[in-house]
Design a protein around this motif. Structure first.
Motif, PDB file in Angstrom:
ATOM      1  N   MET A 184      10.309  -3.873   9.208  1.00 28.02           N
ATOM      2  CA  MET A 184       9.098  -4.556   8.693  1.00 28.02           C
ATOM      3  C   MET A 184       9.331  -6.061   8.738  1.00 28.02           C
ATOM      4  SD  MET A 184       6.108  -4.022   7.114  1.00 28.02           S
ATOM      5  CE  MET A 184       4.940  -4.918   6.121  1.00 28.02           C
ATOM      6  N   ILE A 185       8.360  -6.758   9.295  1.00 28.37           N
ATOM      7  CA  ILE A 185       8.465  -8.215   9.303  1.00 28.37           C
ATOM      8  C   ILE A 185       8.414  -8.713   7.866  1.00 28.37           C
ATOM      9  CG2 ILE A 185       7.597  -8.997  11.540  1.00 28.37           C
ATOM     10  CD1 ILE A 185       4.796  -8.788   9.980  1.00 28.37           C
ATOM     11  N   ILE A 187       6.836 -10.552   5.422  1.00 31.16           N
ATOM     12  CA  ILE A 187       5.636 -11.315   5.050  1.00 31.16           C
ATOM     13  C   ILE A 187       6.020 -12.332   3.979  1.00 31.16           C
ATOM     14  CG2 ILE A 187       3.346 -11.117   3.980  1.00 31.16           C
ATOM     15  CD1 ILE A 187       3.179  -8.328   5.346  1.00 31.16           C
ATOM     16  N   LEU A 206      -3.902  -6.193   2.989  1.00 35.06           N
ATOM     17  CA  LEU A 206      -2.731  -5.297   3.086  1.00 35.06           C
ATOM     18  C   LEU A 206      -2.997  -3.980   2.371  1.00 35.06           C
ATOM     19  CD1 LEU A 206       0.238  -7.787   2.577  1.00 35.06           C
ATOM     20  CD2 LEU A 206      -0.257  -6.472   4.633  1.00 35.06           C
ATOM     21  N   LYS A 207      -3.630  -4.095   1.185  1.00 38.52           N
ATOM     22  CA  LYS A 207      -3.955  -2.863   0.451  1.00 38.52           C
ATOM     23  C   LYS A 207      -4.913  -2.010   1.266  1.00 38.52           C
ATOM     24  CE  LYS A 207      -3.369  -3.632  -4.484  1.00 38.52           C
ATOM     25  NZ  LYS A 207      -4.071  -3.646  -5.773  1.00 38.52           N
ATOM     26  N   LEU A 263      -5.253  -1.923   4.416  1.00 40.19           N
ATOM     27  CA  LEU A 263      -4.580  -1.361   5.590  1.00 40.19           C
ATOM     28  C   LEU A 263      -3.569  -0.275   5.216  1.00 40.19           C
ATOM     29  CD1 LEU A 263      -3.893  -4.585   7.709  1.00 40.19           C
ATOM     30  CD2 LEU A 263      -5.763  -2.963   7.943  1.00 40.19           C
ATOM     31  N   GLY A 264      -3.417  -0.053   3.915  1.00 41.81           N
ATOM     32  CA  GLY A 264      -2.562   1.057   3.499  1.00 41.81           C
ATOM     33  C   GLY A 264      -1.263   0.653   2.839  1.00 41.81           C
ATOM     34  N   ALA A 265      -1.183  -0.581   2.366  1.00 39.01           N
ATOM     35  CA  ALA A 265       0.031  -0.989   1.633  1.00 39.01           C
ATOM     36  C   ALA A 265      -0.063  -0.455   0.208  1.00 39.01           C
ATOM     37  CB  ALA A 265       0.166  -2.495   1.624  1.00 39.01           C
ATOM     38  N   SER A 266       1.002   0.133  -0.255  1.00 37.38           N
ATOM     39  CA  SER A 266       1.013   0.597  -1.651  1.00 37.38           C
ATOM     40  C   SER A 266       1.306  -0.597  -2.550  1.00 37.38           C
ATOM     41  CB  SER A 266       2.100   1.654  -1.836  1.00 37.38           C
ATOM     42  OG  SER A 266       3.364   1.071  -1.585  1.00 37.38           O
ATOM     43  N   ASN A 267       1.005  -0.437  -3.847  1.00 31.94           N
ATOM     44  CA  ASN A 267       1.321  -1.521  -4.792  1.00 31.94           C
ATOM     45  C   ASN A 267       2.800  -1.858  -4.726  1.00 31.94           C
ATOM     46  OD1 ASN A 267      -1.139  -2.191  -5.824  1.00 31.94           O
ATOM     47  ND2 ASN A 267      -1.074  -0.675  -7.463  1.00 31.94           N
ATOM     48  N   GLN A 272       4.829  -1.687  -2.193  1.00 32.77           N
ATOM     49  CA  GLN A 272       5.149  -2.503  -1.011  1.00 32.77           C
ATOM     50  C   GLN A 272       4.736  -3.957  -1.235  1.00 32.77           C
ATOM     51  OE1 GLN A 272       3.154   0.219   1.742  1.00 32.77           O
ATOM     52  NE2 GLN A 272       5.042   0.399   2.922  1.00 32.77           N
TER      53      GLN A 272
END
Lengths: 280, 369
Positions: free
Chosen positions: B1-2, B4, B278-279, B281-285, B287
């Motif tokens: 993962m880059i 961010i 991000l949320k 696009l599927g980022a969990s809290n 992450q």
């Protein structure tokens, strides 16, 4: 048009109500919709008609008040948040009016995000990202940050990002709104290719009538309800879209049928055009 | 993962500098204070550590060299000499007093140096001679510098002029500096011909504790090994300075935490939309928390490194401008201050994280750029 692919999106009796009692607003009101793989559905309608609320619910970002949304056969309304997150990450791609690229990341890093969130193997991810960038003619922009990209390029990056996890459903909110006509057409072509060549279901919410050229179906949404666009006529007095079947105030005049949104509009039109009383 | 977090951190240069600066400042403040304190602790007791003795014998309850006066009748010396295991007993004469230097009263501790046996003299001489003769005195470097004195100048003690013949180093107890005159002259000045301040006892190696036990049986005396005597003299410093230092360290931690917290919080608020994306696009809290935490942590670590570098530079400057200050930076202090930097990072990421929870991913459909 016939679609051989199974239903990717199925919406049943979907409603979203904000507020209660006198201040109750039905943003989405008993909507039914089925979309198959490879199909492009364009949902048009005035501002505040509930279009965005509808795709927000379809995108598992908002829970409805009632009804069901099936993506790939799974009812997402009843899913716990953890699974809705997984669904967004793997089965849905989003394309936004404002592109929504992360400003400090490069083009390739922006496209990489969904893969990174899924924890996909880095070298595999790189291959996928590079492949998509080449396909979308963004290879020479891979290391650019969004501020160095044109509007059309940003939207192409946004579409590449939506596709990178190979989702079945693409939800696009006003994808051409911030683009000039040439860039808008580029994006339209791209969305058509996404549906027809990649087999994705593309739901577009927009005011842009040019998108009708690529849509398999055009739906009209007003007051939270969806109506088939081919069943609509424009009110000759105020310009509002009127559903032919349900429009009571209508007029037959010199061999042409006119449909009105209200009795007042009809009488205004009659007065303005000095239509004799025998016609109504 | 880059990362961010790293991109966000390095992408906003001004904010990054403020954040790093805040941590660095607080690390520098903590380390400087602690280093000064360590310097006081170690250097202030250097002289008594360097005196060639195994046991210090004091008047009962008067082991604190800075604020209590120990007086021991000299005839006890022979009594101690007869204890089994004792090899040598020497007399230490000294007391705090005020010198008259250039019409000013200056606090000092005057020691009577036994030049014949070379007992209780200056640890290190950097100029002149170590052994003062009649009407001569050796002063510590700090006392010399702060009072702009030079070799061969005179100072007055009890209206008697003494010529400066040597400059010592390491005889600095901060509240005062040790000065040295000949012991015979000290007996006369202090009228301590038949008295001693302390008795310095040397023993056979394995007899220290038994000698201490025997001396303690003598009425009015208290004996202790050198380590204990040093510890008791440190205690006064600790009692005075630790509460002050604790307050300053707490303030520094709060300042550092507030600076990282505020910069990360404003960055989070400004990037609320991107976190919403991000949320969506599927980022969990979890992450997203990781991104925030990584930002804080990297700020903390880089701030720490910059802070340590700045501290060393500052500590190098201090003695040039303020000679009385001696600083010592211990590895253990660097370690716990690093821990504090990490703690500051963890605490400061708490508020932004709470903000993140409230970000609605549906805001991504808002068309505002």
């Amino acid at each position: 048009m016939e679609f051989t692919h199974p239903e990717v999106l199925k919406i049943e009796k979907l409603s979203k109500v904000y507020g209660v009692g006198n201040i109750e607003v039905r943003a989405v009101d008993h909507v039914d919709l089925i979309a198959s793989g490879g199909e492009i559905i364009l949902i048009m309608g005035p501002s505040g008609s509930g279009k965005t609320t509808l795709i927000t619910i379809a995108g598992a970002l908002l829970k409805p008040t009632s009804g069901s949304v099936y993506i790939d056969g799974q009812n997402i309304v009843t899913l716990p948040e953890r699974e809705r997150i997984w669904l967004r990450r793997n089965k849905i791609g989003f394309v936004f009016q404002a592109f929504n690229l992360l400003s400090n990341l490069t083009t390739s890093e922006n496209v990489f995000i969904p893969l990174g969130l899924s924890g996909i193997n880095r070298s595999l991810a790189r291959k996928k990202v590079d492949g998509l960038l080449e396909e979308f003619d963004l290879g020479n922009r891979a290391s650019f940050t969004p501020e160095k990209l044109s509007g059309g390029e940003k939207q192409r990056v946004s579409i590449a990002r939506a596709l990178v996890n190979d989702p079945k459903l693409i939800l696009a909110d006003e994808p051409t709104a911030n683009l000039d006509s040439q860039r808008g057409r580029e994006v339209m072509r791209l969305l058509r290719s996404v549906a027809k060549n990649m087999g994705k279901t593309v739901i577009i919410v927009s005011h842009d009538q040019r998108l009708m050229e690529i849509a398999d179906r055009v739906l009209w949404m007003e007051d939270g309800r969806i109506k088939a666009f081919e069943n609509l006529e424009a009110d000759p007095n105020c310009g509002a879209s009127v559903e032919v079947r349900s429009s009571t105030p209508k007029l037959d005049y010199r061999g042409k049928k006119y449909f009105f949104c209200s009795k007042d509009c009809k009488s205004e039109y009659v007065q303005k055009n000095k239509i004799p009383a025998s016609y109504f | 993962m880059i990362s961010i977090a790293l991109r966000n951190l390095f992408g906003e240069k001004t904010r990054f500098v403020i954040s790093i600066g805040g941590v660095a400042f607080s690390v520098m403040l903590i380390l400087t204070i602690v280093s000064l304190f360590r310097g006081w602790q170690i250097r202030s007791t250097q002289y008594i550590r360097d005196i060639d003795t195994d046991i210090y014998v004091t008047q009962n309850g008067s082991s604190d060299i800075t604020s209590s006066a120990s007086i021991i009748p000299i005839e006890i010396k022979s009594q101690i000499e007869n204890i089994d295991g004792v090899t040598e007993v020497n007399r230490f004469i000294g007391r705090p007093l005020q010198f008259q230097i250039k019409d000013r009263d200056v606090n000092a501790y005057l020691v009577g140096y036994d030049t014949k046996k070379k007992i209780a003299g200056p640890t290190k001489i950097i100029k002149g001679k170590a052994e003062p003769g009649k009407d001569e005195i050796v002063l510590d470097k700090v006392l010399m510098t702060t009072n702009k004195l030079a070799i061969n100048e005179y100072i007055e003690i009890f209206d008697r002029p003494f010529k400066i013949v040597g400059i010592a180093e390491g005889a600095n107890m901060f509240v005062f500096q040790f000065s040295f005159i000949n012991q015979e002259e000290a007996k006369e000045i202090f009228k301590m011909d038949s008295l001693a301040t302390f008795l310095l006892v040397k023993t056979q190696k394995d007899k220290i504790q038994s000698v201490i036990d025997e001396v303690n049986k003598i009425d009015g005396l208290e004996a202790m090994d050198k380590a204990e005597f040093v510890e008791r003299n440190k205690r006064i410093l600790n009692e005075v300075f630790i509460p002050i230092i604790s307050v300053l360290v707490i303030i520094s931690i709060l300042v550092g935490t507030a600076v990282i917290g505020l910069t990360i919080y404003t960055a989070t608020v400004e990037k609320a939309r991107e976190f919403g994306v991000l949320k969506a696009l599927g980022a969990s809290n979890m992450q997203i928390y990781r991104i925030i935490f990584e930002q804080s942590l990297v700020s903390g670590v880089i701030g720490y490194i910059v802070g340590v570098a700045a501290t060393y530079f500052f500590l190098w400057l201090i003695p040039i401008y303020v000679p009385v200050f001696v600083t010592v930076t211990l590895l253990e202090d660097l370690a716990w201050v690093f821990g504090v930097s990490i703690l500051m990072s963890v605490i400061s990421s708490y508020t932004p994280v709470r903000r993140i929870v409230r970000i609605d991913p549906a805001l991504v459909f808002n068309s505002t750029r």
